[in-house]
Structure formats: C-alpha cells, structure tokens
Design a protein around this motif. Structure first.
Motif: not given
Ligand SMILES: O=C(O)c1cc(C(=O)O)c2c(n1)C(=O)C(=O)c1cc(C(=O)O)[nH]c1-2
Length: 311
Positions: A12-16, A69-77
């Motif tokens: 999923p594309a995040g803001p960065h 942190a939750a959004a970052f972890e979701a990106r990593l996962r």
C-alpha cells in the motif's frame, strides 16, 4: 517464469512510500550511509518531533507516534508478505511436491551458500552496534548458526539436511556447484549489510517476519511429498521456525524504535525490499540452472569437478 516486481508487490502506498521505486531507493540507501559504528539510535539521525503535526500536549504526541509506528509496521509487513520468496515459482513447485530429487539437491546445495554467509553477515551487523545489549542479542544469532561447540548449530543442521537429500558433506563444504547468480545474490546481501547503516542492515533481516510460515509450509511439504528424505534431516526448519519468530520480533522492535523520521522509514522499507530481491534472485538462479551454462546443469550429487568455495 518469474513474476515481475510490480506483480508481486502489493504494497500500500503511504505518504512517503518507497514502493515501486525500491531498486533506486535501496541504492540510495547504501550510497548515503557509513559503515562506521554509530550511536544507539541506529544511525538514523532520528528527530522525534519531526512527524508530529500540530498535536498539543505529550498525550497527543504519544498517540501520534503510536499511530505512525503502527502505519510504519504495516508498511514493513506488507513488503515482507507481498514480496516474499514463498511466491517464487520454484518455491511454489517445491511446496506442491513437483521438484525432482535433482532439483531439490540443487536447492539445498545453493541455499547452503546462503546459510554459511548468514553468521558472517551478522558479525558485520554486530560490529555496528555500540551497546552491550544489542551486541549480545546479535551474538546469539551468530551462535545459532555456528553453534557454541563443534557439531551444533544451524550450519551443521543444514549439512545434515544435505546428507539426507543425498549430497556429500564434503561437496557442500567445498562450495562446488554453487551457481554464479547465487554467489552474486549472497554477496549482495552481505555487502549491503557491510556498508549499510545499522537501521538498513537490521531492516533487511525483516524478511524473517515471513520465515516461520515458510518453514511450516516446507516441513509439511517435505513430509507429504518427499518421503525419500529422512525426516531427521528437517531439524533445521523445525528449529528455525522458533528462532525466526524471535529474531524478527527483536529486529522489528529495533527498527520501530530507530526509524521515526519519514526518510528513515523509507530507508528501512527499501532495505527490506532489497532483501526480498536477494531471496528472489537466489531462487531465479536455482530455478533456471537447467537452462543455464552446461557447467552448472548437472546434479550436484554426481558432479566430480571441484570448483572450490570462495568466501
Ligand atoms: O528458508 C528460508 O526461506 C529462509 C528465509 C530467510 C529470510 O527470510 O531471510 C532466512 C532463513 N531461511 C534462514 O534460515 C536464516 O537463518 C535467515 C537469517 C536471515 C537474516 O536475514 O538474517 N534470514 C534468514
């Protein structure tokens, strides 16, 4: 046939987000870092307030950090799941029971080249840490693979897997038959960790978030489809399932605590993406060896020439 990067990337594309430009970003990551020992923040240069926008009071800040942190972890996962090598056609064929004994031997022999370099990689990573606690956890990884005494450890268990599939222990140790593409992929990973920041090196190990799952799938597939292999040879996978779970949890905690700034989060995602490419490239080389150079085509169990292992 391999999937293209876009086909296997469902990030999923995040803001960065770095998704879609992972190769360029991972190159940027290695170019801009120092191999020197760095501070306990992982060399990330973290500015804690950088990601908090207009939130009044510590409670609000804490909430914003937790959400980030939750959004970052979701990106990593998402990367660790979406780009993992369990989707590679060679692994799919392995899990479906379609590999010939010769193909399985080729995989075991070439994966041994990866296994024996993991503690070398981890020793390089450990040297970047400046706290005793961090070095202690990483030293355990080296010991998990090398064993604390002769006859123990993951490399020894992988050699036993080799014997169980019919490979000569000495052939495995010699490095004979390791494919050029596998050497390059493994060198790529070791050098990435050698030259990258602690954040990048630790983030790259986060493919292990998906490793326990593939261990269970593999054990099941071997027991079901490849009954000619002595089940005692599967000890590596059984032990690694637990170790991978623990190691990936520890690594994730480090990465989440270090990478608070957007640029650092992008670097961590790019590092993980690069590592997915390493595992994918390794399997590409193994999968296509039949159609590659005649020197690499034969069954390693029956080869007589000795190329010698080059560390
Ligand atoms: O068999 C696999 O599919 C698989 C995958 C991975 C991984 O996801 O990186 C590792 C391992 N095995 C493994 O056995 C292992 O020791 C290991 C260490 C690391 C690492 O990056 O530090 N990955 C992996």
């Amino acid at each position: 046939m391999s999937l293209g990067a876009d086909e296997r990337t469902k990030v999923p594309a995040g803001p960065h987000t770095a998704a879609g430009s992972d190769a360029a970003v991972s190159r940027e990551g290695t170019d801009t870092v120092s191999a020197d020992t760095v501070s306990a923040d992982g060399g990330a240069g973290v500015g804690k307030a950088a990601r908090v926008n207009g939130t009044a009071g510590l409670g609000g800040q804490t909430q914003a950090w937790a959400a980030d942190a939750a959004a970052f972890e979701a990106r990593l996962r998402a990367v660790a799941t979406g780009r993992y090598h369990d989707r590679h056609p060679f692994n799919v064929r392995m899990h479906e029971g379609q590999l010939t004994p010769s193909e399985l031997r080729r995989w075991v022999l070439n994966r041994f080249h990866y296994q024996r370099h993991i503690p070398i990689k981890d020793a390089l990573v450990m040297a970047k840490f400046d706290t005793r606690e961090q070095r202690r956890t990483w030293l355990r990884r080296v010991q998990d693979h090398d064993g604390k005494v002769e006859g123990e450890g993951g490399i020894e268990n992988w050699l036993r897997l080799g014997t169980a599939v019919g490979l000569d222990r000495e052939v495995l140790l010699s490095g004979e038959g390791v494919l050029p593409g596998v050497r390059l992929a493994v060198d790529g990973y070791v050098n990435f960790c050698r030259h990258g920041s602690p954040l990048e090196a630790v983030a790259a190990s986060l493919t292990e978030l998906s490793a326990p799952g593939i261990m269970l799938t593999r054990i099941d597939a071997f027991e079901r489809h490849y009954q000619w292999i002595d089940p005692a040879g599967l000890a590596y996978f059984r032990i690694r399932e637990h170790q991978g779970r623990r190691d990936s949890r520890e690594a994730l905690d480090l990465v989440l605590s270090w990478a608070k700034a957007a640029a650092d989060q992008d670097r961590a995602v790019a590092a993980l993406s690069f590592k997915c490419d390493v595992l994918w490239s390794l399997l590409d080389a193994v999968a296509h060896a039949d159609t590659a150079d005649p020197a690499t085509r034969s069954d390693p169990a029956t080869r007589s020439d000795r190329a010698g292992w080059r560390p």
